[in-house]
Design an enzyme around this catalytic site. Structure first.
Site, PDB file in Angstrom:
ATOM      1  N   ARG A 280      10.618  -0.540  12.402  1.00  0.00           N
ATOM      2  CA  ARG A 280       9.362  -0.478  13.147  1.00  0.00           C
ATOM      3  C   ARG A 280       9.312  -1.568  14.215  1.00  0.00           C
ATOM      4  O   ARG A 280       9.671  -2.710  13.950  1.00  0.00           O
ATOM      5  CB  ARG A 280       8.183  -0.659  12.178  1.00  0.00           C
ATOM      6  CG  ARG A 280       7.816   0.591  11.457  1.00  0.00           C
ATOM      7  CD  ARG A 280       6.844   0.325  10.341  1.00  0.00           C
ATOM      8  NE  ARG A 280       5.640  -0.402  10.785  1.00  0.00           N
ATOM      9  CZ  ARG A 280       4.563  -0.572  10.032  1.00  0.00           C
ATOM     10  NH1 ARG A 280       4.534  -0.065   8.804  1.00  0.00           N
ATOM     11  NH2 ARG A 280       3.521  -1.220  10.490  1.00  0.00           N
TER      12      ARG A 280
ATOM     13  N   ARG B  89      -0.874  -8.713  13.572  1.00  0.00           N
ATOM     14  CA  ARG B  89      -1.413  -7.673  12.665  1.00  0.00           C
ATOM     15  C   ARG B  89      -2.259  -8.324  11.571  1.00  0.00           C
ATOM     16  O   ARG B  89      -3.283  -7.793  11.165  1.00  0.00           O
ATOM     17  CB  ARG B  89      -0.257  -6.881  12.040  1.00  0.00           C
ATOM     18  CG  ARG B  89       0.306  -5.828  13.000  1.00  0.00           C
ATOM     19  CD  ARG B  89       1.722  -5.445  12.668  1.00  0.00           C
ATOM     20  NE  ARG B  89       1.881  -4.819  11.371  1.00  0.00           N
ATOM     21  CZ  ARG B  89       3.044  -4.715  10.735  1.00  0.00           C
ATOM     22  NH1 ARG B  89       4.136  -5.200  11.281  1.00  0.00           N
ATOM     23  NH2 ARG B  89       3.110  -4.129   9.574  1.00  0.00           N
TER      24      ARG B  89
ATOM     25  N   LYS C 215       0.829  -1.214   0.000  1.00  0.00           N
ATOM     26  CA  LYS C 215       0.000   0.000   0.000  1.00  0.00           C
ATOM     27  C   LYS C 215       0.863   1.263   0.000  1.00  0.00           C
ATOM     28  O   LYS C 215       0.610   2.180  -0.780  1.00  0.00           O
ATOM     29  CB  LYS C 215      -0.930   0.033   1.223  1.00  0.00           C
ATOM     30  CG  LYS C 215      -1.867  -1.168   1.323  1.00  0.00           C
ATOM     31  CD  LYS C 215      -2.803  -1.038   2.496  1.00  0.00           C
ATOM     32  CE  LYS C 215      -2.122  -0.961   3.834  1.00  0.00           C
ATOM     33  NZ  LYS C 215      -1.588  -2.195   4.397  1.00  0.00           N
TER      34      LYS C 215
ATOM     35  N   ARG D  81      -9.993   0.958   8.815  1.00  0.00           N
ATOM     36  CA  ARG D  81      -9.511  -0.392   9.136  1.00  0.00           C
ATOM     37  C   ARG D  81     -10.591  -1.225   9.805  1.00  0.00           C
ATOM     38  O   ARG D  81     -10.381  -2.401  10.065  1.00  0.00           O
ATOM     39  CB  ARG D  81      -8.325  -0.265  10.109  1.00  0.00           C
ATOM     40  CG  ARG D  81      -7.012  -0.807   9.581  1.00  0.00           C
ATOM     41  CD  ARG D  81      -5.998  -0.603  10.682  1.00  0.00           C
ATOM     42  NE  ARG D  81      -4.746  -1.245  10.440  1.00  0.00           N
ATOM     43  CZ  ARG D  81      -3.711  -0.669   9.846  1.00  0.00           C
ATOM     44  NH1 ARG D  81      -3.822   0.538   9.345  1.00  0.00           N
ATOM     45  NH2 ARG D  81      -2.563  -1.322   9.735  1.00  0.00           N
TER      46      ARG D  81
ATOM     47  N   ARG E 200      11.695  -5.815   3.965  1.00  0.00           N
ATOM     48  CA  ARG E 200      11.589  -4.388   4.302  1.00  0.00           C
ATOM     49  C   ARG E 200      12.477  -4.069   5.505  1.00  0.00           C
ATOM     50  O   ARG E 200      13.198  -3.067   5.506  1.00  0.00           O
ATOM     51  CB  ARG E 200      10.120  -4.052   4.612  1.00  0.00           C
ATOM     52  CG  ARG E 200       9.900  -2.644   5.113  1.00  0.00           C
ATOM     53  CD  ARG E 200       8.457  -2.229   5.026  1.00  0.00           C
ATOM     54  NE  ARG E 200       7.642  -2.710   6.145  1.00  0.00           N
ATOM     55  CZ  ARG E 200       6.312  -2.682   6.152  1.00  0.00           C
ATOM     56  NH1 ARG E 200       5.659  -2.229   5.105  1.00  0.00           N
ATOM     57  NH2 ARG E 200       5.637  -3.112   7.184  1.00  0.00           N
TER      58      ARG E 200
HETATM   59  P1  ADP Z   1       0.561  -1.926   8.347  1.00  0.00           P
HETATM   60  O1  ADP Z   1       1.864  -1.879   7.637  1.00  0.00           O
HETATM   61  O2  ADP Z   1       0.421  -3.102   9.277  1.00  0.00           O
HETATM   62  O3  ADP Z   1      -0.610  -1.771   7.460  1.00  0.00           O
HETATM   63  P2  ADP Z   1       0.361   0.772   9.428  1.00  0.00           P
HETATM   64  O4  ADP Z   1       1.629   1.490   9.271  1.00  0.00           O
HETATM   65  O5  ADP Z   1      -0.759   1.188   8.557  1.00  0.00           O
HETATM   66  O6  ADP Z   1       0.606  -0.774   9.393  1.00  0.00           O
HETATM   67  O7  ADP Z   1      -0.146   0.904  10.945  1.00  0.00           O
HETATM   68  C1  ADP Z   1       0.679   0.482  12.033  1.00  0.00           C
HETATM   69  C2  ADP Z   1      -0.179   0.327  13.298  1.00  0.00           C
HETATM   70  O8  ADP Z   1      -0.849   1.556  13.580  1.00  0.00           O
HETATM   71  C3  ADP Z   1      -1.293  -0.688  13.216  1.00  0.00           C
HETATM   72  O9  ADP Z   1      -0.857  -2.013  13.474  1.00  0.00           O
HETATM   73  C4  ADP Z   1      -2.254  -0.162  14.263  1.00  0.00           C
HETATM   74  O10 ADP Z   1      -1.828  -0.473  15.562  1.00  0.00           O
HETATM   75  C5  ADP Z   1      -2.155   1.337  14.106  1.00  0.00           C
HETATM   76  N1  ADP Z   1      -3.149   1.851  13.142  1.00  0.00           N
HETATM   77  C6  ADP Z   1      -2.884   2.423  11.939  1.00  0.00           C
HETATM   78  N2  ADP Z   1      -4.010   2.785  11.311  1.00  0.00           N
HETATM   79  C7  ADP Z   1      -5.031   2.418  12.136  1.00  0.00           C
HETATM   80  C8  ADP Z   1      -6.438   2.501  12.080  1.00  0.00           C
HETATM   81  N3  ADP Z   1      -7.062   3.031  11.004  1.00  0.00           N
HETATM   82  N4  ADP Z   1      -7.175   2.016  13.110  1.00  0.00           N
HETATM   83  C9  ADP Z   1      -6.588   1.485  14.188  1.00  0.00           C
HETATM   84  N5  ADP Z   1      -5.255   1.369  14.317  1.00  0.00           N
HETATM   85  C10 ADP Z   1      -4.476   1.828  13.322  1.00  0.00           C
END
Ligand code: ADP
Length: 304
Positions: free
Chosen positions: A139, A150, A13, A88, A127
């Protein structure tokens, strides 16, 4: 243009969002990035989110909806945006709908990147290795254990959005297993088709509205306003819908319906053959040995 990127962690993404930003001059709104910044800056939101994020859970809907509501109202979002990591959950999607409506805005499309789960761990490991090589901070949630959490959150809480947006005819599904370039090209192709189809629909609607201001005319226009989604399914909407039915029809592609259809066909063919045979031969036999007729028919039926 207002887009959502949907897909599990590691689906690509972020990579595709950057390309869309470059190409369309719109901004990327990544809740993950915003939350990480909040954690780093130790804001009240960051302090609340820190442990949840580190464990692979989801931050509360209220918090992320608040962040997005603020961000969407800012001037740099006026030209359009790509939401990455939001919504989400279904409540987040509903809140986004209400938010957009209150701004008089609409979503153009939801781009779902579909990826085999078995590939995700490899991608995340890669990554991590690349970030380490560049000397960047890795991260905290990019570990195999947290990744599986996740993924579980994605499956349970985010995947229902595929259905949510397909019902609303917003979903465009892309095979995220292709190369980065191919995924970018496919997204572009789908967005171009969408734009062409929306233009056609708008032109049709304005032609329908144009003839008269009569009640009848308005009725037709009103009808057509609701129509595009289904009526349009031949052009751009084909792509929105095309991917969804695939999924929806997959179960029916299983053995049962096919078999019964094929069996039905076989049955009728056999029946016909049996009938034809019984029509021709029995006449002869009826003369010779009428008693054997039923036996032949029974035999014929057993073949069914
Ligand atoms: P990923 O690479 O897993 O898609 P992101 O960088 O988008 O991860 O998000 C990292 C973390 O931030 C998630 O695992 C969650 O804890 C939190 N997070 C991000 N966006 C949301 C959301 N829309 N609702 C709830 N938690 C979120």
């Amino acid at each position: 243009m207002r887009l959502i990127l949907l897909g599990p962690p590691g689906a690509g993404k972020g990579t595709q969002a950057l390309r869309l930003v470059d190409r369309h001059g719109i901004i990327q709104l990544s809740t993950g990035e915003m939350l990480r910044a909040a954690v780093k800056a130790e804001t009240p939101v960051g302090l609340r989110a820190k442990d949840i994020m580190a464990s692979g859970g989801l931050v509360s809907d209220d918090v992320v909806i608040g962040i997005i509501a603020d961000r969407i109202s800012q001037p740099d979002a006026a030209k359009g945006f790509i939401l990455d990591g939001f919504p989400r959950t279904v409540p987040q999607a509903e809140a986004l709908d209400a938010l957009l409506k209150s701004h008089g805005l609409a979503l153009d499309a939801v781009l779902e990147l579909r990826v085999n789960e078995s590939a995700l761990l490899d991608r995340v490991e890669k990554r991590v290795a690349q970030m380490t090589a560049r000397g960047e901070a890795v991260r905290l949630d990019d570990t195999p254990e947290v990744l599986s959490k996740r993924l579980a959150s994605y499956r349970a809480q985010t995947e229902p959005l595929v259905h949510y947006y397909s019902e609303r005819r917003k979903l465009l599904t892309i095979d995220g297993m292709m190369t980065i370039e191919e995924v970018t090209a496919e997204i572009q192709r789908l967005l171009d088709a969408l734009r062409a189809s929306d233009k056609k629909t708008a032109a049709k609607a304005s032609r329908r509205r144009a003839p008269a201001n009569s009640t009848e005319g308005r009725g037709t226009a009103a009808k057509s306003a609701g129509k595009p989604a289904s009526g349009k399914a031949k052009t751009g909407a084909v792509k929105r819908a095309a991917k969804v039915p695939k999924k929806a029809t997959r179960p029916s592609r299983g053995g049962a319906p096919k078999k019964s259809k094929a069996a039905g066909k076989a049955k009728s063919v056999t029946k016909r053959t049996a009938k034809a045979k019984s029509a021709k031969k029995p006449a002869k036999r009826a003369v010779k040995k009428p008693a054997k007729r039923p036996a032949r028919l029974t035999k014929g039926r057993r073949v069914l």
